[in-house]
Motif scaffolding. Structure first.
Motif, mmCIF file in Angstrom:
data_model
loop_
_atom_site.group_PDB
_atom_site.id
_atom_site.type_symbol
_atom_site.label_atom_id
_atom_site.label_comp_id
_atom_site.label_asym_id
_atom_site.label_seq_id
_atom_site.Cartn_x
_atom_site.Cartn_y
_atom_site.Cartn_z
ATOM 1 N N ARG A 107 0.779 -1.237 0.000
ATOM 2 C CA ARG A 107 0.000 0.000 0.000
ATOM 3 C C ARG A 107 0.812 1.288 0.000
ATOM 4 O O ARG A 107 0.402 2.274 -0.616
ATOM 5 C CB ARG A 107 -0.944 0.013 1.220
ATOM 6 N N ARG A 152 1.710 2.737 -3.822
ATOM 7 C CA ARG A 152 1.219 1.469 -4.373
ATOM 8 C C ARG A 152 -0.293 1.293 -4.217
ATOM 9 O O ARG A 152 -0.884 0.449 -4.894
ATOM 10 C CB ARG A 152 1.980 0.298 -3.740
ATOM 11 N N TYR A 153 -0.907 2.043 -3.290
ATOM 12 C CA TYR A 153 -2.368 1.950 -3.205
ATOM 13 C C TYR A 153 -2.990 2.772 -4.333
ATOM 14 O O TYR A 153 -2.658 3.935 -4.543
ATOM 15 C CB TYR A 153 -2.916 2.466 -1.869
ATOM 16 N N ARG A 154 -3.913 2.137 -5.075
ATOM 17 C CA ARG A 154 -4.635 2.817 -6.147
ATOM 18 C C ARG A 154 -6.130 2.611 -5.934
ATOM 19 O O ARG A 154 -6.616 1.479 -5.945
ATOM 20 C CB ARG A 154 -4.212 2.274 -7.516
ATOM 21 N N ASP A 187 -9.741 -0.784 -6.558
ATOM 22 C CA ASP A 187 -10.863 -1.267 -5.743
ATOM 23 C C ASP A 187 -12.112 -1.251 -6.619
ATOM 24 O O ASP A 187 -12.797 -0.234 -6.738
ATOM 25 C CB ASP A 187 -11.058 -0.394 -4.500
ATOM 26 N N CYS A 204 -13.328 2.597 0.776
ATOM 27 C CA CYS A 204 -12.084 2.011 0.274
ATOM 28 C C CYS A 204 -10.871 2.809 0.745
ATOM 29 O O CYS A 204 -9.859 2.226 1.164
ATOM 30 C CB CYS A 204 -12.102 1.947 -1.251
ATOM 31 N N HIS A 228 -9.561 0.240 3.238
ATOM 32 C CA HIS A 228 -8.645 -0.614 2.470
ATOM 33 C C HIS A 228 -7.240 -0.023 2.408
ATOM 34 O O HIS A 228 -6.300 -0.734 2.053
ATOM 35 C CB HIS A 228 -9.157 -0.813 1.034
ATOM 36 N N TYR A 229 -7.104 1.240 2.718
ATOM 37 C CA TYR A 229 -5.799 1.914 2.651
ATOM 38 C C TYR A 229 -5.344 2.419 4.022
ATOM 39 O O TYR A 229 -4.435 1.856 4.635
ATOM 40 C CB TYR A 229 -5.861 3.064 1.645
ATOM 41 N N CYS A 260 -2.991 0.170 7.003
ATOM 42 C CA CYS A 260 -1.652 0.707 7.278
ATOM 43 C C CYS A 260 -1.508 1.057 8.748
ATOM 44 O O CYS A 260 -0.489 0.751 9.384
ATOM 45 C CB CYS A 260 -1.380 1.940 6.409
ATOM 46 N N HIS A 308 -3.275 9.968 2.827
ATOM 47 C CA HIS A 308 -1.846 9.945 2.500
ATOM 48 C C HIS A 308 -1.036 10.645 3.595
ATOM 49 O O HIS A 308 0.023 10.154 4.025
ATOM 50 C CB HIS A 308 -1.590 10.644 1.165
#
Length: 364
Positions: free
Chosen positions: A150, A154-156, A160, A176, A180-181, A185, A240
């Motif tokens: 991730r 690398r997470y896009r 999803d 997501c 998911h991110y 993490c 981020h």
């Protein structure tokens, strides 16, 4: 009272009951059934139920067992359109009770489990033992693997897929970003920073608040449940920023004397359910999208092949040589429908080898 409230606000309890019933109808009742993450981490209608199957002993025929598992999964998904998302894929692992009892299942993986059905005292003993086990290199690899998939761009979000989302598409996209991110993490960094096996995403957000990051954990815990939120681009920028700040608390990779667990149990547990996944992906219920799941198989199969080859590096034992031969039966490139069909054909042609590998090292 808690159980009643959970059933009201979440479809996952009923879904677990229906899944177990369908497994029984197909003639493959489990000894126990569990799912990944804690009940609070499953946020309807967006989270999927990632099931783990526990068997008293291996089936006589894994090939036939997988066909029955695929049929059971298809039957439950077909009951409601929302199940296409809630039961996105067949179970992720199958283990035997002796394998768990003898600590052959990753403690970090087991720490995230919640019981659907089975012997509660036994399940709580497993969970307690997983939390108390000494920290190991296997734990480092587990949590750093979550981050490696991730961080660093690398997470896009586009990866999803929304193909099976039929309720609140904007809410799913926000889900997501957070679930998911950001949350995985945070979960992984918190576990590595404290050298503890966190049980879930909300637990990590609620309990790990290093200096200067308190607002992030609280804000994203609220965000996970908020259906009316900021624009997706703004949320992604904040995620981020939070991950970047949290990464500053990531400790250096710890040195451990011991290698990861010396058997291929985790990889075998994952491969035991692969045929069911491929059958479901290749012949899903009408209207159910699985093309993105077919593509996603490549990452997991490549990881499985790498794990098997690392385990079999010197091929000093029969189990290692068997693992090396099994690795050769896994596709090396991108996964397409044709690749999965060809792999099914290959596995069927080498059924004796596959069955021997899936049963290798299973305690009696």
């Amino acid at each position: 009272m808690t159980a009643v409230l959970s059933a009201k606000v979440s479809p996952y309890v009923q879904l677990g009951i229906e899944y177990e019933q369908e497994l029984g109808i197909q003639g493959i009742p489990p000894a126990m059934l569990a799912h990944k993450w804690q009940p609070a981490d499953l946020l309807a209608p967006h989270s999927d139920l990632d099931i783990r199957i526990l068997l008293a002993q291996p089936p006589q025929n894994w090939w036939e067992w997988n066909h029955r598992l695929a049929a059971a999964h298809t039957a439950v998904v077909s009951q409601e359109i929302v199940n296409r998302r809630l039961l996105e894929h067949p179970p992720g692992f199958a283990f035997t009770l002796p394998e768990v009892d003898q600590r052959r299942v990753s403690s970090a993986e087991l720490a995230t489990w919640s019981m659907i059905s089975g012997h509660r005292r036994t399940f709580h003993r497993w969970k307690s033992r997983a939390q108390m086990a000494p920290w190991s290199r296997a734990d480092e690899l587990f949590y750093r693997g979550i981050l490696d998939a991730r961080v660093g761009g690398r997470y896009r979000l586009s990866a999803d897929s929304t193909d099976n989302v039929h309720i609140d598409l904007p809410g799913y996209r926000r889900h997501c970003v957070v679930w998911h991110y950001l949350a995985p993490c945070w979960f992984a960094i918190a576990s590595l920073a404290t050298r503890t096996r966190c049980p879930g995403k909300f637990a990590a957000l609620a309990q790990w608040h290093p200096p200067g990051l308190e607002h992030y954990g609280q804000a994203f815990a609220r965000q996970a449940r908020d259906q009316h939120s900021r624009p997706i681009a703004s949320l992604l920028r904040q995620a981020h920023a939070a991950v970047t700040a949290a990464m500053r608390h990531l400790p250096a990779t710890a040195e451990h004397d011991e290698a990861p667990h010396p058997t291929s149990t985790m990889t075998a547990g994952m491969l035991r359910v692969r045929v069911a996944r491929w059958l479901y992906y290749l012949d899903p219920p009408p209207g159910t999208a699985t093309a993105y799941l077919v593509r996603r198989e490549a990452r997991e199969l490549h990881a499985a092949a790498a794990a098997l080859r690392a385990f079999a590096s010197n091929q000093a034992t029969g189990e290692q040589r068997l693992a090396a031969r099994m690795a050769d039966l896994l596709p090396a490139g991108p996964t397409t429908e044709r690749v999965l069909r060809d792999t099914l054909t290959t596995w069927h042609r080498h059924r004796t080898l596959v069955e021997d590998f899936l049963n290798a090292g299973v305690p009696s």
